[in-house]
Design an enzyme around this catalytic site. Structure first.
Site, mmCIF file in Angstrom:
data_model
loop_
_atom_site.group_PDB
_atom_site.id
_atom_site.type_symbol
_atom_site.label_atom_id
_atom_site.label_comp_id
_atom_site.label_asym_id
_atom_site.label_seq_id
_atom_site.Cartn_x
_atom_site.Cartn_y
_atom_site.Cartn_z
ATOM 1 N N GLY A 487 0.831 -1.069 -0.034
ATOM 2 C CA GLY A 487 -0.012 -0.045 -0.108
ATOM 3 C C GLY A 487 0.913 1.337 -0.062
ATOM 4 N N ASP A 599 13.160 -10.493 -0.020
ATOM 5 C CA ASP A 599 12.967 -9.339 -0.946
ATOM 6 C C ASP A 599 13.776 -8.316 -0.682
ATOM 7 O OD1 ASP A 599 11.440 -8.059 -2.955
ATOM 8 O OD2 ASP A 599 9.916 -7.224 -1.626
#
Length: 810
Positions: A487, A599
C-alpha cells in the site's frame, strides 16, 4: 485399392470426430478476438475477430496508425485475413480487457511486418508485457519478415488484463496485427511436475506464465485451430525426428477414452488418434531410440508435456518403454495399461520441467525400449508440448501502480461518503498475537489516548485509527512518501511531535493480510541498529496499518538513480552496503532459527538523516530451515531482477537467496542503474547478467557510475567485484554467507582508505577468512542472543583491519 479405402475410412472417422468436437466445444467465459488496425470485423472459421476501432473502451494508443497491406505473401498464411491490417504504435500503448473469470488464459499475438507507405515494420523493435509478465522482448524475432503467431499461457489474478506495447527507443515502433485473450480450464496446467535434472518435484506451475515454443502431433498431420478444442495449432513431427528409419507412424479410427482428469481440452482426439512408434524388430537385442530434436535457449526453463494413447497394442501389458529428456532418464519401464486403469486407447499425459544449462541450446526427447526381459523393443508418443517459462515479478511502484492506487482511493472515498457513518464489515479476522486477539488488547483504556499498549510489550503500541488520521492529515496525498505492493506509505507526525512512517495496506488483499501478520510478528522480536524499527500498528475499522520509525533520507534506490539527489561518494556507498549487510547478518544469525528476508533490494534499504542504512519491508520474510534441513520449500516470492535463479528454478529457499539479491544491490550501488531496464540493448537489460560479464573479463571499471569512477582505488574495486561475483554464483552452495560478505565489504572500505598500503595476501579470498573475523562474528551473534533485542552493530571489525594494515599491529 484396399489402401485407398482404408484412407477414406480414416478421413471419414476424422470427420465424425470433428463433428463430435463441435457439439461439445469448450465455451470460454472470456473470449476477446481483436483484428487490430481494421475498420471491420473478420470471420475466421467459426470465430469473429472484432475491429479494434469499434472497441474504443479497450484501446489506449496515442498517435497510433491503422495500417493495411495487399501483399500476396499473406495468402499463404493460416489466417491471411488477420495479417492484412495492423495497429502501429509510435509510443507506449495498451489494450485493456475486462476479466470475468480470473485464472488461466491463452494470450495470442499475431505479427506480420509488412511495409505501409514509408513505414517498414521489419525495423520495429518493441516489448510486449502484461501487468505481471514480459511476454515478448525485442521484436523482430528470429523469424524475420514472416508471419508470427505467438501464444502465451498466463494466470490472470486481476479484474483486468492490460497488454502493453512499448517501442524500445524514441525512433522505433511497435505493432500488432491481431490479439486473442481466451479463458481456458484452470486444470490445463497442474501445479506440480517432475524436475528432470534433479529428480524432484517442481511446484507452483499453476501460477506460472508460459510461452508455447513447440506443439507437435506425433505421426499425424497438421492440426489447425478449427480442429482443436482450444484453437491451438499442432505441427507434424517428421522434421524434428533425428533418424526417421527408427520410426513408424500409426493411425487409429476407433474411440479415444478419457479417464481420470484427462479431457479433450488437454488435447483433442485427433492428437491421440495418431502416434509415432519405434520401428518393429524381431529381436529383443535391438537397442535404438526414436529421438526428436528441438532448438532451445540456454539457461532457460521449459515445461514439457508428453501425450500418450496406446493405439498400437493388441492386448494389455505388452507395451513397455523408457522416456529420455536430453541425457536424463525421465521415466523407465512405462506401462500405459496401469496408468489408464487397464484400458487401451485411453488418453494420458506426463509433465516434466527441464532447466537448460548455460552452454546448451539443444533439447531432445526420446522414447526407447525398456530393459525388462521377455518384451520386444517398443515405445510410442502421440503428442508433445514444450512451453518456455516466462519470468514474473512483483509489481512495486511505477506510474501504473500510482494510477491504480489513486483510483482505488477515490472509489473508497466515494463509497465511504455514501455509507455515512455506517461501519464496513470485517473482511479479515482480528490479529492474533500469541493466541490473544488484538481487539481485546487494552480494552479498558480510554479512547482519548493516541495509542494503547499491547499486552506483550514487545509488540509496542496499538494505534487508534483516529490517531493515525490526525498524524497524516487524514491520509492526505501530500503526505505520501512511497508506494509499495502492500500500500501507500505516509509521513506522519504524532502529538508528541515525533515523526513516523505510516504504511497503510489494503484490507481486502489476502496477500496484504499475510504480509501484515508477518511484519508485526517478526519485527516485534527483532531490534537492531540496521533494521527499521516497528513502532506500532492499527487493525481497527478494517484497516491494516504499520507504523515505523521515520527515515529522513528515503530509499537507497532514490539516491542511486531516478531522482535529482546528490551523488553518494564511494565511501558513503560502501558504508551503506556494510550497514545493510549487518542487518541481514543479524536476520540470518541473530535468532535461534535464521530469518530469510526474501525481498532484498535497494528500495527496501532505507537511510536515516545521517545516511545510516536500515533494512526494511519484512512482509515476505520466512523462517529458515531446521537444523537437519538444507532449505525451505516454498512458492517463489520476490522482485524481478533480484530473484535468486536457483530459488526460482527449484522453489527451495535458503539464506543464500538473500545473498544473491544483495549481490544485485551491490551492482546497483556500483553502476547506479536499474536492475532491469528494457529500454537498453538486449545484452544490457539485466544488470546482473551484463555486469558479471565485465567482472569476469576484469573490466568492471568500465561500467562504474561515471560520477564516482575516478575516485575508487583499483584494489578496492577489485575486491568489491570479487565479492559481487561470489554473491551471484549460480549455485547457492558456492555463495558466501552474508557474514563473509560483510567482512569483505569492511575490507573493501579499508582498501579504499589506506594510504600507500598493499593488499594482504592472507585475506585475498572470500573462502579463506581469518580466524579473527569468525571469532568476531560469533561474538556479535552471542551478544545479540544474550541481550534479546540489543544493537549489535557497534561490534565492529575495524580493530581487526587496523592490525592488518598497521605495521605495529599484533
Amino acid at each position: 485399392m484396399a489402401a485407398r479405402n482404408l484412407q477414406q475410412l480414416f478421413l471419414f472417422a476424422m470427420l465424425i470426430i470433428c463433428l463430435v468436437w463441435f457439439s461439445n466445444a469448450f465455451n470460454p467465459v472470456d473470449n476477446y478476438l481483436i483484428n487490430c488496425g481494421s475498420s471491420s470485423s473478420t470471420i475466421i472459421g467459426s470465430r469473429n475477430f472484432s475491429a479494434d476501432i469499434s472497441l474504443s473502451w479497450t484501446l489506449t494508443a496515442p498517435k497510433s496508425i491503422m495500417a493495411n497491406t495487399s501483399s500476396n505473401s499473406v495468402s499463404s498464411f493460416d489466417t491471411p485475413a488477420l495479417y492484412q491490417t495492423a495497429r502501429i504504435f509510435t509510443r507506449a500503448s495498451s489494450y485493456t480487457f475486462p476479466i470475468k473469470r480470473q485464472g488461466r488464459h491463452f494470450v495470442r499475438l499475431y505479427f506480420f511486418p509488412f511495409i505501409y507507405q514509408n513505414i517498414n515494420l521489419t525495423s520495429a523493435n518493441f516489448t510486449v508485457s502484461t501487468q505481471d509478465t514480459v511476454l515478448l522482448y525485442g521484436y523482430p524475432t528470429r523469424e524475420g519478415a514472416t508471419a508470427v503467431r505467438k501464444e502465451y499461457s498466463v494466470n490472470i489474478a486481476h479484474d483486468q488484463l492490460i497488454i502493453s506495447f512499448a517501442p524500445l527507443s524514441n525512433t522505433s515502433l511497435a505493432f500488432v496485427n491481431a490479439i486473442e485473450v481466451v479463458s481456458v480450464p484452470n486444470n490445463l496446467i497442474n501445479d506440480t511436475a517432475q524436475t528432470v535434472n534433479s529428480r524432484s518435484d517442481y511446484q507452483g506451475l499453476s501460477e506460472q506464465a508460459f510461452e508455447t515454443v513447440y506443439r507437435i502431433n506425433m505421426g499425424g498431420p497438421y492440426v489447425g485451430p478449427e480442429n482443436d478444442t482450444l484453437w491451438r495449432i499442432w505441427v507434424p513431427d517428421k522434421k524434428f525426428i533425428l533418424n526417421e528409419h527408427f520410426a513408424v507412424f500409426k493411425s487409429y479410427s476407433g474411440s479415444i477414452f478419457y479417464e481420470g482428469g484427462e479431457t479433450r481440452e488437454i488435447a483433442p482426439d485427433v492428437i491421440y488418434n495418431t502416434a509415432t512408434e519405434l520401428a518393429p524388430t524381431n529381436t529383443s537385442n535391438a537397442r535404438f531410440n526414436v529421438t526428436w530434436h528441438f532448438d532451445a535457449d540456454a539457461g532457460s526453463t521449459y515445461f514439457i508435456r508428453l501425450h500418450f494413447c496406446d493405439i498400437v497394442s493388441k492386448a494389455l501389458f505388452e507395451l513397455y518403454f523408457d522416456i529420455y529428456i536430453n541425457t536424463y532418464m525421465a521415466v523407465s519401464d512405462v506401462d500405459l495399461s496401469t496408468i489408464n486403469s487397464n484400458i487401451l486407447a485411453a488418453a494420458c499425459y506426463m509433465d516434466f520441467v527441464m532447466t537448460m544449462t548455460d552452454s546448451s541450446s539443444n533439447l531432445t526427447v526420446s522414447i526407447g525400449p525398456s530393459s525388462l526381459p521377455n518384451f520386444l523393443p517398443d515405445g510410442i508418443l502421440n503428442g508433445l508440448e514444450i512451453l518456455k517459462m516466462r519470468k514474473q515479478w512483483k509489481l512495486i511502484g511505477g506510474a501504473l501502480a500510482l494510477v491504480i492506487v489513486a483510483a482505488c482511493v477515490v472509489c473508497i472515498m466515494i463509497r465511504r461518503k455514501k455509507a455515512g457513518k455506517k461501519q464496513p464489515s470485517k473482511t479479515w479476522s482480528p490479529l492474533s498475537i500469541n493466541g490473544i486477539m488484538s481487539q481485546s488488547l487494552g480494552s479498558g483504556l480510554s479512547d482519548g489516548t493516541n495509542a494503547r499498549m499491547a499486552l506483550n510489550a514487545n509488540f509496542g503500541l496499538r494505534f487508534s485509527i483516529s490517531a493515525l488520521q490526525e498524524a497524516t492529515n487524514n491520509f492526505d496525498e501530500s503526505c505520501v512518501i512511497g508506494v509499495g505492493g502492500f500500500g501507500k506509505v505516509y509521513k506522519g507526525v504524532l502529538k508528541d511531535d515525533s515523526e513516523v512512517a505510516v504504511k497503510r495496506g489494503n484490507p481486502k488483499s489476502q496477500q496484504g493480510l499475510n504480509e501484515f501478520h508477518t511484519e508485526i510478528e517478526l519485527l516485534s522480536r527483532l531490534r537492531h541498529r540496521h533494521l527499521v524499527s516497528l513502532i506500532g500498528y492499527c487493525d481497527e475499522r478494517n484497516e491494516m496499518i504499520l507504523v515505523y520509525e521515520y527515515m529522513e533520507n528515503g530509499t537507497l534506490k532514490n539516491h542511486l538513480y531516478g531522482s535529482n539527489l546528490p551523488a553518494l561518494s564511494w565511501k558513503q556507498r560502501l558504508e551503506i552496503c556494510i550497514g545493510s549487510a549487518r542487518g541481514l547478518h543479524y536476520l540470518h544469525t541473530g535468532q535461534a532459527k535464521a530469518i530469510i528476508h526474501r525481498d532484498v533490494k535497494s528500495a527496501n534499504i532505507l537511510l536515516d538523516k545521517d545516511l545510516m542504512a536500515k533494512v526494511a519491508d519484512f512482509g515476505l520474510s520466512k523462517a529458515g530451515p531446521e537444523l537437519d534441513q538444507t532449505h525451505v520449500s516454498t512458492a517463489v516470492k520476490g522482485s524481478f531482477g533480484y530473484l535468486d535463479p536457483e530459488y526460482y528454478r527449484r522453489q527451495q529457499l535458503t539464506d543464500k537467496s538473500d545473498v544473491y539479491s544483495f549481490g544485485v544491490v551491490l551492482l546497483e550501488v556500483l553502476c547506479a542503474r536499474p536492475v532491469i531496464d528494457p529500454t537498453l540493448p538486449r545484452e544490457m537489460v539485466n544488470l546482473a547478467e551484463w555486469a558479471i560479464k565485465y567482472q569476469k573479463r576484469g573490466e568492471l571499471d568500465r561500467i562504474v557510475d561515471s560520477r564516482i569512477a575516478g575516485t575508487i582505488r583499483p584494489d578496492s574495486l577489485r575486491k568489491f567485484g570479487e565479492t559481487v561475483e561470489k554473491c551471484l554464483a549460480d549455485c547457492g552452495v558456492d555463495r558466501p554467507a552474508v557474514g563473509d560478505v560483510l567482512w569483505n565489504l569492511e575490507y573493501v572500505l579499508q582498501l579504499q582508505e589506506v594510504d600507500g598500503g598493499t593488499e594482504v595476501n592472507s585475506i585475498n579470498r572470500i573462502s579463506g577468512l581469518p580466524t579473527q573475523m569468525h571469532h568476531m562474528s560469533m561474538l556479535e551473534s552471542e551478544t545479540v542472543r544474550e541481550s534479546g533485542a540489543s544493537d549489535s552493530s557497534d561490534v565492529s571489525m575495524s580493530k581487526v583491519f587496523s592490525q592488518l594494515f598497521q605495521s605495529q599491529g599484533r
